[in-house]
Design an enzyme around this catalytic site. Sequence first.
Site, PDB file in Angstrom:
ATOM      1  N   ARG A  68       0.671  -1.261   0.208  1.00  0.00           N
ATOM      2  CA  ARG A  68      -0.232   0.481   0.475  1.00  0.00           C
ATOM      3  C   ARG A  68       0.798   1.200  -0.270  1.00  0.00           C
ATOM      4  O   ARG A  68       0.645   2.068  -0.632  1.00  0.00           O
ATOM      5  CB  ARG A  68      -1.026  -0.069   1.550  1.00  0.00           C
ATOM      6  N   ASN A  99      -8.675   7.935   5.828  1.00  0.00           N
ATOM      7  CA  ASN A  99      -7.791   7.431   4.934  1.00  0.00           C
ATOM      8  C   ASN A  99      -6.047   7.409   6.031  1.00  0.00           C
ATOM      9  O   ASN A  99      -5.965   8.135   6.816  1.00  0.00           O
ATOM     10  CB  ASN A  99      -7.147   7.956   3.603  1.00  0.00           C
ATOM     11  N   VAL A 100      -5.160   6.656   5.633  1.00  0.00           N
ATOM     12  CA  VAL A 100      -4.356   5.788   6.378  1.00  0.00           C
ATOM     13  C   VAL A 100      -2.899   7.010   5.093  1.00  0.00           C
ATOM     14  O   VAL A 100      -2.275   6.753   4.909  1.00  0.00           O
ATOM     15  CB  VAL A 100      -3.849   5.048   6.387  1.00  0.00           C
ATOM     16  N   ASP A 101      -3.660   7.551   3.700  1.00  0.00           N
ATOM     17  CA  ASP A 101      -2.384   7.974   2.976  1.00  0.00           C
ATOM     18  C   ASP A 101      -2.579   9.836   2.775  1.00  0.00           C
ATOM     19  O   ASP A 101      -3.219   9.779   4.569  1.00  0.00           O
ATOM     20  CB  ASP A 101      -3.269   7.887   2.025  1.00  0.00           C
ATOM     21  N   HIS A 116      -7.527   7.089  11.220  1.00  0.00           N
ATOM     22  CA  HIS A 116      -6.781   5.309  11.476  1.00  0.00           C
ATOM     23  C   HIS A 116      -5.588   5.123  11.145  1.00  0.00           C
ATOM     24  O   HIS A 116      -4.891   4.202  10.804  1.00  0.00           O
ATOM     25  CB  HIS A 116      -7.602   5.040  10.108  1.00  0.00           C
ATOM     26  N   GLY A 182     -16.879  10.000   0.326  1.00  0.00           N
ATOM     27  CA  GLY A 182     -15.891   9.197  -0.640  1.00  0.00           C
ATOM     28  C   GLY A 182     -16.212   8.262   0.845  1.00  0.00           C
ATOM     29  O   GLY A 182     -15.030   7.541   1.092  1.00  0.00           O
ATOM     30  N   THR A 183     -16.940   7.959   1.654  1.00  0.00           N
ATOM     31  CA  THR A 183     -17.174   6.664   2.789  1.00  0.00           C
ATOM     32  C   THR A 183     -18.048   6.371   2.411  1.00  0.00           C
ATOM     33  O   THR A 183     -19.321   7.006   2.036  1.00  0.00           O
ATOM     34  CB  THR A 183     -16.769   7.539   4.213  1.00  0.00           C
ATOM     35  N   SER A 184     -18.217   4.844   2.811  1.00  0.00           N
ATOM     36  CA  SER A 184     -19.096   3.961   2.808  1.00  0.00           C
ATOM     37  C   SER A 184     -20.124   4.400   4.493  1.00  0.00           C
ATOM     38  O   SER A 184     -21.677   3.807   4.328  1.00  0.00           O
ATOM     39  CB  SER A 184     -19.308   2.792   2.305  1.00  0.00           C
TER      40      SER A 184
HETATM   41  N1  APR Z   1     -15.452   9.403  -5.679  1.00  0.00           N
HETATM   42  C1  APR Z   1     -16.450   9.365  -4.242  1.00  0.00           C
HETATM   43  N2  APR Z   1     -16.564   8.104  -3.880  1.00  0.00           N
HETATM   44  C2  APR Z   1     -16.309   7.471  -4.151  1.00  0.00           C
HETATM   45  C3  APR Z   1     -15.589   6.825  -5.200  1.00  0.00           C
HETATM   46  C4  APR Z   1     -14.919   8.512  -6.220  1.00  0.00           C
HETATM   47  N3  APR Z   1     -14.875   8.663  -7.264  1.00  0.00           N
HETATM   48  N4  APR Z   1     -15.499   6.253  -5.741  1.00  0.00           N
HETATM   49  C5  APR Z   1     -15.554   4.857  -4.865  1.00  0.00           C
HETATM   50  N5  APR Z   1     -16.441   6.195  -4.142  1.00  0.00           N
HETATM   51  C6  APR Z   1     -17.384   5.413  -2.662  1.00  0.00           C
HETATM   52  C7  APR Z   1     -17.933   4.138  -2.636  1.00  0.00           C
HETATM   53  O1  APR Z   1     -19.361   4.248  -3.422  1.00  0.00           O
HETATM   54  C8  APR Z   1     -18.660   3.924  -1.165  1.00  0.00           C
HETATM   55  O2  APR Z   1     -19.099   4.615  -0.496  1.00  0.00           O
HETATM   56  O3  APR Z   1     -16.480   5.615  -1.553  1.00  0.00           O
HETATM   57  C9  APR Z   1     -16.546   4.616  -0.743  1.00  0.00           C
HETATM   58  C10 APR Z   1     -16.120   3.818  -0.042  1.00  0.00           C
HETATM   59  O4  APR Z   1     -16.549   2.988   1.144  1.00  0.00           O
HETATM   60  P1  APR Z   1     -15.550   2.139   1.929  1.00  0.00           P
HETATM   61  O5  APR Z   1     -15.004   1.057   0.722  1.00  0.00           O
HETATM   62  O6  APR Z   1     -15.699   1.400   2.901  1.00  0.00           O
HETATM   63  O7  APR Z   1     -14.620   3.195   2.613  1.00  0.00           O
HETATM   64  P2  APR Z   1     -13.861   3.884   3.920  1.00  0.00           P
HETATM   65  O8  APR Z   1     -15.816   4.641   4.294  1.00  0.00           O
HETATM   66  O9  APR Z   1     -13.427   4.725   3.481  1.00  0.00           O
HETATM   67  O10 APR Z   1     -14.042   2.669   5.048  1.00  0.00           O
HETATM   68  C11 APR Z   1     -13.351   3.453   6.307  1.00  0.00           C
HETATM   69  O11 APR Z   1     -12.648   0.798   6.526  1.00  0.00           O
HETATM   70  O12 APR Z   1     -11.766  -1.134   5.861  1.00  0.00           O
HETATM   71  C12 APR Z   1     -11.354   0.245   7.031  1.00  0.00           C
HETATM   72  O13 APR Z   1     -10.093   1.242   7.839  1.00  0.00           O
HETATM   73  C13 APR Z   1     -10.793   1.298   6.872  1.00  0.00           C
HETATM   74  O14 APR Z   1     -10.663   3.603   6.665  1.00  0.00           O
HETATM   75  C14 APR Z   1     -11.310   2.450   6.218  1.00  0.00           C
HETATM   76  C15 APR Z   1     -12.816   1.843   7.201  1.00  0.00           C
END
Ligand code: APR
Length: 241
Positions: A68, A99-101, A116, A182-184
């Site tokens: 990563r 994000n860890v980036d 995180h 951009g977070t689920s």
């Molecule tokens: N622009 C905006 N959002 C986007 C894009 C994009 N180009 N592409 C994807 N997404 C959205 C997806 O629709 C989803 O809702 O980004 C979100 C990503 O969700 P996850 O993969 O669940 O990531 P995140 O919410 O950051 O996860 C939280 O989970 O695994 C752990 O520690 C890790 O920090 C992370 C935490």
Amino acid sequence: MINIPDLGSLHSKSKIVFLSGAGVSAESGISTFRDNGGLWEQYSIYEVATPEAWASNPELVQRFYNQRRKQLLEVEPNAAHLTIAELQQHFDVEVITQNVDDLHERAGSGKVLYLHGELRKSQSSADPALVYDIEGWEIKMGDCCEKGSQLRPHVVWFGEMVPMIEPAQELVAQSDLLVVVGTSLNVYPAAGLLHVARPGVPIIAIDPAELELHHFPAAFHIREKAGTGMQKLKHHLLGKG
Ligand code: APR
């Protein structure tokens, strides 16, 4: 013109808090976790992102995060990171990232709280207070902290405490606008931060996918990718449509 709440009362001292997740870095070429083809389809959380994984197979965990980190050195901040940084010229902007980036910082954001952890740092496996910058991309097995313990990635694994959650809650409680990009919203305690916003404070979510937002009457969803969604939000905030 987009149909988002009136933000006309915001001014240069207003605090805008961004809560970002993997989606804000997707357009830089970093995989998200839970989308189709995301990292958690390719790897098991339990094999690479838990204290138990580290105890049973530290080489695999180290290799996962080394990869990563190597990838992170090859990518650049995208339009969304840059727009968030640009808004500092107009508002009191704080970023809370899951994000860890380091792409928000590289884009110029001055106030970034890492919920995180940080991929470009290592920490002692014996004493989490011992944190070091990493030169290059690799932590090698055998690299040790000043007390002689193996170095591990400075990331918060599933099942570990989230030490920065309280400062993050304080920031959200002070916000005049909360923007979730951009977070689920699948992972707690980060997702619970939305509950900390004061009543009536607008919440804007930017994400192309459907989100569970029905608990938040003040929430508005811009269903776009981070780059274009942030551009629209910026124009709206600056009164340009
Ligand atoms: N622009 C905006 N959002 C986007 C894009 C994009 N180009 N592409 C994807 N997404 C959205 C997806 O629709 C989803 O809702 O980004 C979100 C990503 O969700 P996850 O993969 O669940 O990531 P995140 O919410 O950051 O996860 C939280 O989970 O695994 C752990 O520690 C890790 O920090 C992370 C935490």
